[in-house]
Design a protein around this motif. Structure first.
Motif, short mmCIF file in Angstrom:
data_model
loop_
_atom_site.label_atom_id
_atom_site.label_comp_id
_atom_site.label_asym_id
_atom_site.label_seq_id
_atom_site.Cartn_x
_atom_site.Cartn_y
_atom_site.Cartn_z
N ILE A 124 2.33 -17.47 -0.50
CA ILE A 124 1.62 -18.73 -0.73
C ILE A 124 2.60 -19.85 -0.38
N VAL A 125 2.26 -20.63 0.64
CA VAL A 125 3.14 -21.72 1.08
C VAL A 125 2.52 -23.05 0.68
N ASN A 126 3.26 -23.83 -0.08
CA ASN A 126 2.82 -25.18 -0.45
C ASN A 126 3.20 -26.12 0.69
N LEU A 127 2.21 -26.57 1.44
CA LEU A 127 2.47 -27.38 2.62
C LEU A 127 2.87 -28.81 2.29
N GLU A 128 2.71 -29.22 1.03
CA GLU A 128 3.04 -30.59 0.65
C GLU A 128 4.52 -30.76 0.32
N ASN A 129 5.14 -29.73 -0.24
CA ASN A 129 6.55 -29.88 -0.61
C ASN A 129 7.44 -28.76 -0.09
N TYR A 130 6.90 -27.94 0.82
CA TYR A 130 7.66 -26.86 1.45
C TYR A 130 8.31 -25.93 0.43
N THR A 131 7.49 -25.40 -0.47
CA THR A 131 7.92 -24.35 -1.38
C THR A 131 7.01 -23.15 -1.16
N PHE A 132 7.42 -21.98 -1.71
CA PHE A 132 6.59 -20.80 -1.46
C PHE A 132 6.74 -19.77 -2.58
N LEU A 133 5.76 -18.86 -2.62
CA LEU A 133 5.79 -17.70 -3.49
C LEU A 133 5.61 -16.45 -2.65
N GLN A 134 6.25 -15.36 -3.07
CA GLN A 134 6.02 -14.06 -2.45
C GLN A 134 5.44 -13.14 -3.53
N ILE A 135 4.23 -12.64 -3.31
CA ILE A 135 3.53 -11.81 -4.29
C ILE A 135 3.30 -10.42 -3.69
N GLN A 136 3.77 -9.38 -4.38
CA GLN A 136 3.50 -8.02 -3.91
C GLN A 136 2.17 -7.55 -4.51
N TYR A 137 1.30 -6.97 -3.66
CA TYR A 137 0.02 -6.49 -4.17
C TYR A 137 -0.23 -5.02 -3.83
N TYR A 138 0.76 -4.34 -3.26
CA TYR A 138 0.58 -2.92 -2.94
C TYR A 138 1.95 -2.27 -2.82
N SER A 139 2.08 -1.06 -3.38
CA SER A 139 3.28 -0.25 -3.16
C SER A 139 2.85 1.22 -3.13
N SER A 140 3.52 2.01 -2.30
CA SER A 140 3.20 3.43 -2.24
C SER A 140 4.47 4.23 -1.96
N ILE A 141 4.49 5.44 -2.48
CA ILE A 141 5.58 6.39 -2.22
C ILE A 141 4.95 7.73 -1.89
N VAL A 142 5.32 8.30 -0.75
CA VAL A 142 4.88 9.63 -0.36
C VAL A 142 6.12 10.47 -0.07
N PHE A 143 6.25 11.58 -0.79
CA PHE A 143 7.40 12.46 -0.61
C PHE A 143 6.90 13.84 -0.20
N TRP A 144 7.52 14.43 0.82
CA TRP A 144 7.07 15.73 1.30
C TRP A 144 8.26 16.66 1.53
N GLU A 145 7.94 17.97 1.57
CA GLU A 145 8.93 19.00 1.84
C GLU A 145 8.30 20.07 2.73
N PRO A 146 9.13 20.86 3.44
CA PRO A 146 8.58 21.96 4.23
C PRO A 146 7.86 22.97 3.33
N ASP A 147 6.84 23.60 3.87
CA ASP A 147 6.08 24.62 3.14
C ASP A 147 6.97 25.86 2.98
N GLU A 148 7.27 26.24 1.72
CA GLU A 148 8.14 27.38 1.48
C GLU A 148 7.54 28.68 2.00
N ASN A 149 6.22 28.77 1.96
CA ASN A 149 5.56 30.00 2.42
C ASN A 149 5.42 30.07 3.93
N ASP A 150 5.50 28.91 4.58
CA ASP A 150 5.37 28.88 6.04
C ASP A 150 6.26 27.76 6.58
N PRO A 151 7.58 28.02 6.72
CA PRO A 151 8.53 26.97 7.16
C PRO A 151 8.18 26.38 8.51
#
Length: 372
Positions: A124-151
């Motif tokens: 969000i940029v305030n165009l009148e006084n050149y200030t801003f906010l940074q807002i996070q609205y999404y985060s994700s983590i995906v972790f994977w490993e090789p299949d032990e039964n079928d490398p």
């Protein structure tokens, strides 16, 4: 004193390890604001730039790897540094209704050691006084490993977590609905991601004004005492007041019908702000007893006299609490109760059959204010 220090160490350790939900976001000044008059440089940054409203755009200069936000004027361009980063795609998505604020969307991800991290922000940029906010609205983590039964086969996803918020802009701010996905059913909240609620903008901050009640399935107003909100944790308050301290004490504001209970007296430096009873459910403050005169409720603070209260709010209810032997004034418009810690020798009022008739000591000042 030792216990007070322990509480502070514990809470500061908690805030350094875990993020807390924010109720107030303050605008930041731009790190750098530059003006470009040179035609060649202007042509460079304008080259293939996607214009928004024929005036605003995001572009790179020369061999820079990180883009910047630009405002195109007739004979020059203004460059605003919004702390953009690499591996992120930026797009201007719109204005606030009064065109004072412009919104920029940012999406990106990166991978490290079989883990992919995804993120989405909006600025969000305030165009009148050149200030801003940074807002996070999404985060994700995906972790994977090789299949032990079928490398030699496909990798197997071991962990997948998503904290995502849907945002709908309105005239003075926006509404947020948050959802969590976790394949392990832990549903751990990432408080870096903005949480469900209604938020309002002004020149200096973004403030959460309503919270979402999942049981009632509707938004309800948040009560504020200065920048302290009912619903905050003690850890949240540390983020607002750097010099805050907490001292555990017995709850001297309980009635004689209540069991012995404790709570935290809240100090800002050498000034006591109030008392949070230890009925903190889900580690959240459900009520606060205000003692500092810095906090106003309408025209009322703890320096207000009994007669002034009725002058400002003539429909207020004055009663004698037979359990505490104190006198109370309930102000319906403000949803607060003023407490006068009096006894038979210094009553603020005269009563007949426990009903207030007239003032006896109209100049008595409020001792504390109960906020629920």
């Amino acid at each position: 004193m030792k216990y007070q220090i322990f509480i502070l160490i514990l809470l500061h350790s908690f805030t350094s390890s875990f993020s807390q939900e924010k109720y107030v976001y303050h605008f930041e000044k731009m790190e750098a604001v530059d003006t470009i008059y040179n035609k060649d440089i202007k042509d460079d940054v304008l080259n293939e730039a996607e214009m928004f409203d024929n005036k605003y755009f995001i572009s790179y200069y020369g061999k820079e790897r990180i883009p910047a936000f630009y405002i195109k004027e007739k004979d020059f361009c203004v460059t605003l540094n919004l702390d953009f980063s690499e591996q992120t795609n930026y797009k201007i998505i719109g204005f606030s209704e009064n065109r004072q604020f412009i919104y920029i969307n940012a999406e990106g991800d990166h991978t490290a050691r079989q883990t992919q991290f995804g993120f989405k922000y909006f600025y969000i940029v305030n165009l009148e006084n050149y200030t801003f906010l940074q807002i996070q609205y999404y985060s994700s983590i995906v972790f994977w490993e090789p299949d032990e039964n079928d490398p030699n086969g496909f990798n197997v996803t071991k962990e997948h977590k998503v904290n995502s918020s849907k945002i709908a802009f309105n005239q003075n701010g926006f509404t947020v609905m948050n959802e969590i996905f976790d394949m392990n059913n832990e549903n751990k909240i990432d408080y870096d991601v903005i949480q469900s609620g209604e938020y309002e903008l002004d020149d200096s901050k973004l403030k959460k004004t309503k919270y979402y009640d999942a049981d009632l399935m509707k938004f309800l107003p948040i009560k504020y005492i200065g920048d302290i909100a009912i619903g905050m944790t003690l850890e949240d308050i540390i983020l607002i007041y750097p010099n805050i301290s907490f001292i555990e004490k017995e709850n001297n504001y309980k009635t004689c019908a209540d069991k012995s209970s404790f709570g935290f007296e809240i100090w800002d430096g050498n000034e006591v702000l109030g008392f949070a009873a230890n009925n903190i459910q889900d580690n959240k403050i459900k009520s606060l007893i205000v003692r500092s005169p810095r906090f106003y409720f309408g025209k009322i603070n703890t320096n207000t006299t009994a007669s002034e209260v009725l002058k400002y709010y003539p429909k207020s209810n004055i009663r004698l609490d037979l359990l505490t032997d104190w006198e109370h004034i309930y102000i319906k418009e403000l949803h607060v109760e003023l407490v006068f810690k009096t006894n038979e020798t210094n009553r603020i009022g005269l009563y007949k059959n426990d009903t207030f008739k007239k003032f006896k000591n109209p100049n008595a000042k409020v001792d504390c204010i109960q906020v629920f």
